[in-house]
Scaffold this motif. Structure first.
Motif, PDB file in Angstrom:
ATOM      1  N   ALA A  49       0.815  -1.213   0.000  1.00 43.97           N
ATOM      2  CA  ALA A  49       0.000   0.000   0.000  1.00 43.97           C
ATOM      3  C   ALA A  49       0.851   1.266   0.000  1.00 43.97           C
ATOM      4  N   ASP A  50       1.978   1.261   0.709  1.00 41.00           N
ATOM      5  CA  ASP A  50       2.817   2.467   0.707  1.00 41.00           C
ATOM      6  C   ASP A  50       3.346   2.753  -0.696  1.00 41.00           C
ATOM      7  N   ARG A  51       3.674   1.712  -1.434  1.00 41.49           N
ATOM      8  CA  ARG A  51       4.151   1.880  -2.812  1.00 41.49           C
ATOM      9  C   ARG A  51       3.008   2.377  -3.704  1.00 41.49           C
ATOM     10  N   LEU A 105      11.946   5.173  11.893  1.00 38.85           N
ATOM     11  CA  LEU A 105      11.303   5.108  10.579  1.00 38.85           C
ATOM     12  C   LEU A 105      10.193   4.062  10.571  1.00 38.85           C
ATOM     13  N   ALA A 106      10.444   2.920  11.206  1.00 42.19           N
ATOM     14  CA  ALA A 106       9.428   1.863  11.277  1.00 42.19           C
ATOM     15  C   ALA A 106       8.219   2.329  12.079  1.00 42.19           C
ATOM     16  N   ALA A 107       8.444   3.100  13.131  1.00 41.54           N
ATOM     17  CA  ALA A 107       7.339   3.602  13.954  1.00 41.54           C
ATOM     18  C   ALA A 107       6.514   4.657  13.208  1.00 41.54           C
ATOM     19  N   LEU A 108       7.173   5.450  12.378  1.00 39.95           N
ATOM     20  CA  LEU A 108       6.471   6.514  11.650  1.00 39.95           C
ATOM     21  C   LEU A 108       5.759   6.010  10.390  1.00 39.95           C
ATOM     22  N   LYS A 109       6.216   4.887   9.856  1.00 39.66           N
ATOM     23  CA  LYS A 109       5.636   4.368   8.606  1.00 39.66           C
ATOM     24  C   LYS A 109       4.117   4.195   8.687  1.00 39.66           C
ATOM     25  N   PRO A 110       3.567   3.506   9.690  1.00 38.87           N
ATOM     26  CA  PRO A 110       2.107   3.345   9.701  1.00 38.87           C
ATOM     27  C   PRO A 110       1.356   4.644  10.010  1.00 38.87           C
ATOM     28  N   GLU A 111       2.013   5.544  10.720  1.00 38.94           N
ATOM     29  CA  GLU A 111       1.369   6.811  11.044  1.00 38.94           C
ATOM     30  C   GLU A 111       1.217   7.705   9.809  1.00 38.94           C
ATOM     31  N   SER A 115       6.408   4.736   2.855  1.00 39.35           N
ATOM     32  CA  SER A 115       7.530   3.830   3.080  1.00 39.35           C
ATOM     33  C   SER A 115       8.555   4.457   4.018  1.00 39.35           C
ATOM     34  N   MET A 116       9.351   3.600   4.630  1.00 37.55           N
ATOM     35  CA  MET A 116      10.464   4.067   5.454  1.00 37.55           C
ATOM     36  C   MET A 116      11.442   4.866   4.583  1.00 37.55           C
ATOM     37  N   ALA A 117      11.617   4.437   3.343  1.00 35.05           N
ATOM     38  CA  ALA A 117      12.506   5.142   2.423  1.00 35.05           C
ATOM     39  C   ALA A 117      12.006   6.565   2.176  1.00 35.05           C
ATOM     40  N   SER A 118      10.711   6.740   1.997  1.00 34.19           N
ATOM     41  CA  SER A 118      10.155   8.082   1.813  1.00 34.19           C
ATOM     42  C   SER A 118      10.417   8.950   3.029  1.00 34.19           C
ATOM     43  N   LEU A 119      10.387   8.334   4.199  1.00 30.22           N
ATOM     44  CA  LEU A 119      10.647   9.082   5.428  1.00 30.22           C
ATOM     45  C   LEU A 119      12.109   9.533   5.515  1.00 30.22           C
ATOM     46  N   VAL A 120      13.035   8.756   4.951  1.00 27.42           N
ATOM     47  CA  VAL A 120      14.443   9.178   4.917  1.00 27.42           C
ATOM     48  C   VAL A 120      14.562  10.460   4.096  1.00 27.42           C
ATOM     49  N   ILE A 143      21.885  -3.655   4.586  1.00 24.56           N
ATOM     50  CA  ILE A 143      22.317  -4.678   5.552  1.00 24.56           C
ATOM     51  C   ILE A 143      21.136  -5.509   6.033  1.00 24.56           C
ATOM     52  N   HIS A 144      20.026  -4.840   6.307  1.00 23.05           N
ATOM     53  CA  HIS A 144      18.835  -5.526   6.816  1.00 23.05           C
ATOM     54  C   HIS A 144      17.934  -6.050   5.697  1.00 23.05           C
ATOM     55  N   LYS A 145      18.410  -5.910   4.457  1.00 25.64           N
ATOM     56  CA  LYS A 145      17.694  -6.417   3.275  1.00 25.64           C
ATOM     57  C   LYS A 145      16.272  -5.861   3.179  1.00 25.64           C
ATOM     58  N   ILE A 146      16.137  -4.559   3.434  1.00 26.77           N
ATOM     59  CA  ILE A 146      14.819  -3.924   3.327  1.00 26.77           C
ATOM     60  C   ILE A 146      14.831  -2.784   2.311  1.00 26.77           C
ATOM     61  N   ARG A 147      15.868  -2.733   1.499  1.00 26.50           N
ATOM     62  CA  ARG A 147      15.950  -1.661   0.494  1.00 26.50           C
ATOM     63  C   ARG A 147      14.866  -1.844  -0.574  1.00 26.50           C
ATOM     64  N   LEU A 148      14.656  -3.071  -1.020  1.00 29.67           N
ATOM     65  CA  LEU A 148      13.664  -3.332  -2.067  1.00 29.67           C
ATOM     66  C   LEU A 148      12.300  -3.719  -1.510  1.00 29.67           C
ATOM     67  N   ARG A 149      12.292  -4.309  -0.322  1.00 34.99           N
ATOM     68  CA  ARG A 149      11.006  -4.710   0.283  1.00 34.99           C
ATOM     69  C   ARG A 149      11.110  -4.505   1.787  1.00 34.99           C
ATOM     70  N   GLU A 150      10.348  -3.533   2.275  1.00 33.60           N
ATOM     71  CA  GLU A 150      10.376  -3.242   3.700  1.00 33.60           C
ATOM     72  C   GLU A 150       9.660  -4.349   4.462  1.00 33.60           C
ATOM     73  N   PRO A 151       9.878  -4.451   5.783  1.00 25.53           N
ATOM     74  CA  PRO A 151       9.307  -5.566   6.551  1.00 25.53           C
ATOM     75  C   PRO A 151       7.788  -5.694   6.359  1.00 25.53           C
ATOM     76  N   PRO A 152       7.327  -6.857   5.926  1.00 21.12           N
ATOM     77  CA  PRO A 152       5.891  -7.044   5.676  1.00 21.12           C
ATOM     78  C   PRO A 152       5.024  -6.781   6.906  1.00 21.12           C
ATOM     79  N   GLU A 153       5.589  -6.980   8.102  1.00 17.44           N
ATOM     80  CA  GLU A 153       4.791  -6.741   9.305  1.00 17.44           C
ATOM     81  C   GLU A 153       4.444  -5.256   9.481  1.00 17.44           C
ATOM     82  N   LEU A 154       5.092  -4.383   8.713  1.00 14.59           N
ATOM     83  CA  LEU A 154       4.776  -2.956   8.762  1.00 14.59           C
ATOM     84  C   LEU A 154       3.769  -2.549   7.684  1.00 14.59           C
TER      85      LEU A 154
END
Length: 194
Positions: A49-51, A105-111, A115-120, A143-154
């Motif tokens: 949905a963020d995308r 960034l993860a805390a602000l994403k649902p608010e 995406s977390m990337a947009s927040l950066v 490093i956390h492998k979330i550049r292309l797909r952020e954590p699905p739980e978010l």
């Protein structure tokens, strides 16, 4: 928030939004414009949905700013969307006096429903981080492998169009729950069977 108003403004402006899986393609979205008709924006229903929100804003940017192609139009549409979904003065207080890191960034994403990337990008635009800090965050994404797909739980549920179903009545006068094109034919089912 500005983002919640965005969907209503797009619908009230006469922009028709539909969803498709694009046959498995990685296309995020596309706009079709025909003289005398409202623009049709088709979003990839398989994307988070963020995308989809960012893509819809990006396509709106093209509709508003680009009557003809320009060399920088994709970047301009991205900048439009970033400022539309995350107005600098509105988002700035969310970063003030806080360490901008992946947990924030993860805390602000649902608010903010972006995406977390947009927040950066928004944090940098708001002066909360500098270029070096942004680069560090991008490395953390990798490093956390979330550049292309952020954590699905978010992930959060995509918006469901409101204007067309509210305007289209069935034969017995009851509002339907499907989206319709101007001619009254149903559009493809909404995202993820919505």
């Amino acid at each position: 928030m500005a983002a919640d108003v965005a969907e209503a403004r797009r619908e009230d402006a006469g922009i028709v939004v539909a969803h498709s899986d694009f046959g498995g393609s990685s296309i995020s979205g596309v706009t079709f414009s025909v003289a005398g008709m409202p623009p049709l924006v088709v979003l990839n229903s398989t994307q988070p949905a963020d995308r989809m929100r960012f893509t819809l804003g990006h396509e709106l940017g093209h509709i508003v700013m680009h009557k003809f192609p320009t060399p920088d139009m994709e970047n301009e549409a991205d900048q439009f969307t970033s400022n539309f979904l995350l107005p600098t003065e509105d988002v700035k207080p969310y970063f003030a006096g806080r360490k901008v890191d992946l947990p924030l960034l993860a805390a602000l994403k649902p608010e903010w429903r972006v995406s977390m990337a947009s927040l950066v990008f928004a944090a940098k635009r708001a002066g909360a981080i500098n270029e070096g800090q942004a680069q560090y965050l991008w490395k953390q994404f990798s490093i956390h492998k979330i550049r292309l797909r952020e954590p699905p739980e978010l992930d959060f549920a995509p918006e469901v169009p409101a204007s067309w179903p509210a305007r289209k009545k069935s034969r017995d006068g009851v509002s339907t729950s499907r989206s319709y094109c101007p001619e009254g034919r149903p559009l493809a089912d909404g995202p993820r069977g919505a």
